[in-house]
Design a protein around this motif. Structure first.
Motif, short mmCIF file in Angstrom:
data_model
loop_
_atom_site.label_atom_id
_atom_site.label_comp_id
_atom_site.label_asym_id
_atom_site.label_seq_id
_atom_site.Cartn_x
_atom_site.Cartn_y
_atom_site.Cartn_z
N THR A 1 -37.83 4.08 -19.76
CA THR A 1 -36.36 4.07 -19.71
C THR A 1 -35.75 2.69 -19.93
OG1 THR A 1 -36.36 3.76 -17.31
CG2 THR A 1 -36.29 6.04 -18.12
N HIS A 2 -36.41 1.65 -19.45
CA HIS A 2 -35.89 0.29 -19.64
C HIS A 2 -36.99 -0.69 -19.28
CE1 HIS A 2 -35.15 0.99 -15.36
NE2 HIS A 2 -34.80 -0.27 -15.17
N SER A 3 -36.70 -1.99 -19.45
CA SER A 3 -37.80 -2.96 -19.38
C SER A 3 -37.87 -3.71 -18.06
CB SER A 3 -37.70 -3.95 -20.55
OG SER A 3 -36.42 -4.56 -20.56
N HIS A 4 -37.26 -3.19 -16.98
CA HIS A 4 -37.51 -3.82 -15.68
C HIS A 4 -38.97 -3.58 -15.29
CE1 HIS A 4 -33.03 -4.15 -14.30
NE2 HIS A 4 -33.45 -5.24 -14.92
N ILE A 5 -39.54 -4.60 -14.61
CA ILE A 5 -40.98 -4.55 -14.32
C ILE A 5 -41.37 -3.33 -13.50
CG2 ILE A 5 -42.80 -5.70 -12.97
CD1 ILE A 5 -41.97 -8.29 -14.14
N ASP A 6 -40.49 -2.89 -12.60
CA ASP A 6 -40.86 -1.74 -11.76
C ASP A 6 -40.88 -0.42 -12.54
OD1 ASP A 6 -38.01 -2.30 -11.72
OD2 ASP A 6 -37.75 -0.79 -10.15
N HIS A 7 -40.50 -0.48 -13.81
CA HIS A 7 -40.55 0.72 -14.66
C HIS A 7 -41.53 0.58 -15.82
CE1 HIS A 7 -37.00 2.80 -12.84
NE2 HIS A 7 -36.81 1.57 -12.41
N LEU A 8 -41.75 -0.66 -16.26
CA LEU A 8 -42.57 -0.89 -17.46
C LEU A 8 -43.84 -1.71 -17.14
CD1 LEU A 8 -42.62 -0.77 -20.68
CD2 LEU A 8 -41.43 -2.95 -20.62
N HIS B 1 -26.53 3.58 -17.99
CA HIS B 1 -25.60 2.50 -17.69
C HIS B 1 -26.25 1.60 -16.66
CE1 HIS B 1 -22.10 4.84 -19.53
NE2 HIS B 1 -23.13 5.65 -19.58
N HIS B 2 -27.10 0.70 -17.15
CA HIS B 2 -27.90 -0.13 -16.24
C HIS B 2 -27.86 -1.56 -16.76
CE1 HIS B 2 -30.79 -0.74 -13.08
NE2 HIS B 2 -31.79 -0.99 -13.88
N PHE B 3 -29.00 -2.13 -17.14
CA PHE B 3 -29.00 -3.48 -17.70
C PHE B 3 -29.76 -3.46 -19.02
CE2 PHE B 3 -28.36 -4.27 -13.20
CZ PHE B 3 -27.26 -5.11 -13.26
N GLY C 1 -33.30 7.83 -15.49
CA GLY C 1 -33.77 6.46 -15.36
C GLY C 1 -32.85 5.75 -14.39
N ASP C 2 -32.81 4.42 -14.42
CA ASP C 2 -31.87 3.68 -13.58
C ASP C 2 -30.52 3.69 -14.28
OD1 ASP C 2 -34.02 3.14 -12.02
OD2 ASP C 2 -33.89 0.96 -12.17
N SER C 3 -29.48 4.01 -13.53
CA SER C 3 -28.14 4.06 -14.17
C SER C 3 -27.06 4.12 -13.12
CB SER C 3 -28.04 5.29 -15.07
OG SER C 3 -26.79 5.32 -15.73
ZN LIG Z 1 -33.92 -1.14 -13.36
#
Ligand SMILES: [Zn+2]
Length: 279
Positions: free
Chosen positions: A52-59, A131-133, A183-185
């Motif tokens: 979903t995105h590239s924050h470490i806790d997801h990727l 709608h996250h970062f 995802g995160d949003s």
């Molecule tokens: Zn995140």
């Protein structure tokens, strides 16, 4: 800790998600998972990962996922990512290849909103903007079936076959949203993507649950606050809603108590909190 299996809206769900620490949600029957924050053993059997995105806790688990699968001779995984993230992920794996000496075979598929990917079981994956970062997106997995045109329902099999052979259309493609993952949003994603209210199973991040964190602060952090879900309670048509990504400031008992106390009955009967890995 192991991941208990949940069955929601007829779909098996495994995995765990703790805000800021690790998200990994697996749908074994669909042959895919969403995000791999840390690559637990149970992630290795999954070949298709939708990030979903590239924050470490997801990727963060991507390199070990690729490495461990290769070590076990499991075949290269496919990593679907928001297109702006693809070059960075290539670089990251390249750095690991240099450091580790391993090949880390995998296929990176940039897939953004407006694109689609057909997967096994006559299903289609379509991302939508979250709608996250940075480049963040959620996914809807659609069931795509050819169904007999309703006006032909009374005809015999031979008659339908004859019409098909004569080149007449006898079926139409029917798509239904099976699973949606935000995802995160921020909550805004629900207001922009009405399909999220309609998917059979909605997997929704709800990071903050009470006034320990204000709605304003949740929004600044790019996350959902339970107050915002309650405000929209009558819009959810989903058969089941899996709430995930609770902040680590809550424990299992607190999550259960807050949801029981605060959710309106119409929502409470369909909501399951994902509490694996909560103490
Ligand atoms: Zn995140």
């Amino acid at each position: 800790m192991s991941d208990e299996s949940l069955r929601l809206a007829g779909i098996e769900v495994r995995g765990h998600s703790v805000g800021g620490l690790e998200t990994f949600i697996r749908l074994p029957e669909l042959g895919l998972c969403f995000d791999i924050g840390r690559a637990p053993e149970s992630s290795l059997s999954t070949e298709l990962v939708l990030f979903t995105h590239s924050h470490i806790d997801h990727l963060g688990g991507v390199s070990s996922h690729a490495a461990s699968r290769a070590l076990r001779g499991m075949g290269p995984p496919t990593y679907v990512v928001p297109p702006p993230i693809a070059p960075g992920l290539q670089d990251l794996l390249e750095v690991w290849r240099g450091l580790d000496g391993a090949n880390l075979p995998c296929k990176i598929v940039p897939l953004g909103p407006g694109d689609e990917l057909t997967i096994k079981g006559r299903r289609v994956v379509r991302p939508f903007p979250a709608h996250h970062f940075g480049a963040a997106q959620g996914y809807v997995v659609w069931d795509a079936r050819e169904k007999l045109l309703p006006e032909l329902a009374g005809l015999s099999g031979d008659e339908i076959k004859a019409r098909r052979e004569a080149g007449e259309p006898v079926t139409a493609r029917i798509e239904t949203p099976l699973v949606a993952f935000t995802g995160d949003s921020r909550i805004d994603v629900l207001d922009v993507e009405p399909v999220l209210y309609q998917a059979k199973l909605l997997i929704l991040e709800v990071t903050f649950l009470d006034d320990r964190v204000t709605v304003e602060s949740a929004r600044e952090k790019g996350h959902v606050h339970l107050d915002e879900v309650i405000e929209r309670a009558d819009r959810f048509q989903n058969e089941a809603i899996l709430m995930t990504h609770f902040s680590a400031r809550y424990n299992r008992r607190q999550v259960r108590e807050i949801l029981a106390e605060r959710l309106p009955a119409s929502l409470a009967e369909r909501v399951t909190p994902l509490l694996n890995h909560f103490s």
